[in-house]
Write a protein that holds these residues in place. Structure first.
Motif, PDB file in Angstrom:
ATOM      1  N   UNK A  22      12.309  32.772   0.460  1.00 32.14           N
ATOM      2  CA  UNK A  22      11.179  31.973   0.636  1.00 32.14           C
ATOM      3  C   UNK A  22      10.526  32.122   1.890  1.00 32.14           C
ATOM      4  N   UNK A  23       9.430  32.405   1.766  1.00 28.08           N
ATOM      5  CA  UNK A  23       8.508  32.643   2.978  1.00 28.08           C
ATOM      6  C   UNK A  23       7.349  31.619   3.187  1.00 28.08           C
ATOM      7  N   UNK A  24       7.171  30.843   4.455  1.00 28.78           N
ATOM      8  CA  UNK A  24       6.219  29.681   4.522  1.00 28.78           C
ATOM      9  C   UNK A  24       5.493  30.752   5.417  1.00 28.78           C
ATOM     10  N   UNK A  25       4.197  30.877   5.489  1.00 33.00           N
ATOM     11  CA  UNK A  25       3.249  31.188   6.266  1.00 33.00           C
ATOM     12  C   UNK A  25       2.471  30.123   7.286  1.00 33.00           C
ATOM     13  N   UNK A  26       1.894  30.501   8.235  1.00 32.53           N
ATOM     14  CA  UNK A  26       1.421  29.662   9.271  1.00 32.53           C
ATOM     15  C   UNK A  26       0.242  28.930   8.636  1.00 32.53           C
ATOM     16  N   UNK A  27      -0.548  29.350   7.604  1.00 31.05           N
ATOM     17  CA  UNK A  27      -1.230  28.607   7.151  1.00 31.05           C
ATOM     18  C   UNK A  27      -0.866  27.418   6.302  1.00 31.05           C
ATOM     19  N   UNK A  28       0.588  27.441   5.840  1.00 34.64           N
ATOM     20  CA  UNK A  28       1.085  26.295   5.369  1.00 34.64           C
ATOM     21  C   UNK A  28       1.458  26.760   3.912  1.00 34.64           C
ATOM     22  N   UNK A  29       0.913  27.655   3.321  1.00 35.79           N
ATOM     23  CA  UNK A  29       1.432  28.142   1.895  1.00 35.79           C
ATOM     24  C   UNK A  29       2.686  28.941   2.064  1.00 35.79           C
ATOM     25  N   UNK A  30       3.302  28.634   0.807  1.00 34.41           N
ATOM     26  CA  UNK A  30       4.761  28.908   0.723  1.00 34.41           C
ATOM     27  C   UNK A  30       5.012  29.892  -0.500  1.00 34.41           C
ATOM     28  N   UNK A  31       5.760  30.836  -0.548  1.00 36.07           N
ATOM     29  CA  UNK A  31       6.168  31.696  -1.753  1.00 36.07           C
ATOM     30  C   UNK A  31       7.405  32.040  -1.840  1.00 36.07           C
ATOM     31  N   UNK A  32       7.887  31.887  -2.923  1.00 33.70           N
ATOM     32  CA  UNK A  32       9.093  32.503  -3.335  1.00 33.70           C
ATOM     33  C   UNK A  32       9.157  33.821  -3.940  1.00 33.70           C
ATOM     34  N   UNK A  33      10.230  34.951  -3.401  1.00 32.55           N
ATOM     35  CA  UNK A  33      10.157  36.261  -3.858  1.00 32.55           C
ATOM     36  C   UNK A  33      11.621  36.437  -4.381  1.00 32.55           C
ATOM     37  N   UNK A  34      11.687  37.061  -5.658  1.00 32.64           N
ATOM     38  CA  UNK A  34      12.886  37.139  -6.681  1.00 32.64           C
ATOM     39  C   UNK A  34      13.477  38.386  -6.701  1.00 32.64           C
ATOM     40  N   UNK A  35      14.940  38.245  -6.672  1.00 33.87           N
ATOM     41  CA  UNK A  35      15.536  39.628  -6.795  1.00 33.87           C
ATOM     42  C   UNK A  35      15.638  40.323  -5.434  1.00 33.87           C
ATOM     43  N   UNK A  36      15.328  39.692  -4.211  1.00 28.37           N
ATOM     44  CA  UNK A  36      15.339  40.328  -2.827  1.00 28.37           C
ATOM     45  C   UNK A  36      16.974  40.356  -2.515  1.00 28.37           C
ATOM     46  N   UNK A  37      17.464  41.411  -2.219  1.00 25.79           N
ATOM     47  CA  UNK A  37      18.749  41.796  -1.636  1.00 25.79           C
ATOM     48  C   UNK A  37      19.046  41.097  -0.167  1.00 25.79           C
ATOM     49  N   UNK A  38      20.276  40.535   0.135  1.00 30.04           N
ATOM     50  CA  UNK A  38      20.842  39.948   1.152  1.00 30.04           C
ATOM     51  C   UNK A  38      20.300  40.774   2.280  1.00 30.04           C
ATOM     52  N   UNK A  39      20.556  42.203   2.233  1.00 28.90           N
ATOM     53  CA  UNK A  39      20.397  43.016   3.324  1.00 28.90           C
ATOM     54  C   UNK A  39      18.981  42.916   3.778  1.00 28.90           C
ATOM     55  N   UNK A  40      17.911  42.804   2.896  1.00 26.63           N
ATOM     56  CA  UNK A  40      16.462  42.574   3.226  1.00 26.63           C
ATOM     57  C   UNK A  40      16.058  41.363   3.872  1.00 26.63           C
ATOM     58  N   UNK A  41      16.687  40.301   3.378  1.00 28.66           N
ATOM     59  CA  UNK A  41      16.672  39.232   4.263  1.00 28.66           C
ATOM     60  C   UNK A  41      17.064  39.305   5.734  1.00 28.66           C
TER      61      UNK A  41
END
Length: 76
Positions: A22-41
């Motif tokens: 889950x990424x929240x941008x400084x604009x206030x918009x927030x997105x979920x990205x699916x299937x992301x491996x823990x190592x990428x996080x």
């Protein structure tokens, strides 16, 4: 790693069991990205430039959906 030092990204959260980033941008918009491996996080959290890492290794690589009105995840 809820809050981050970035001119583009204000918050990064990860749900390990669901493999959702889950990424929240400084604009206030927030997105979920699916299937992301823990190592990428973990690499994202350690990246010197969160915006560059996002654009190179996350954006356009994972399915995503905008999060509207959902509270941020609690740290695990």
């Amino acid at each position: 790693m809820p809050q981050v030092a970035s001119s583009v990204i204000s918050r990064i959260d990860y749900n390990a069991p669901a493999r959702e980033l889950h990424v929240t941008f400084t604009s206030g918009r927030s997105y979920s990205y699916f299937g992301v491996p823990g190592e990428v996080y973990f690499q994202f959290c350690r990246a010197p430039s969160k915006g560059d890492f996002f654009n190179t290794l996350i954006r356009d690589r994972y399915k995503f959906a905008e999060r509207r009105g959902e509270p941020p995840l609690e740290p695990a």
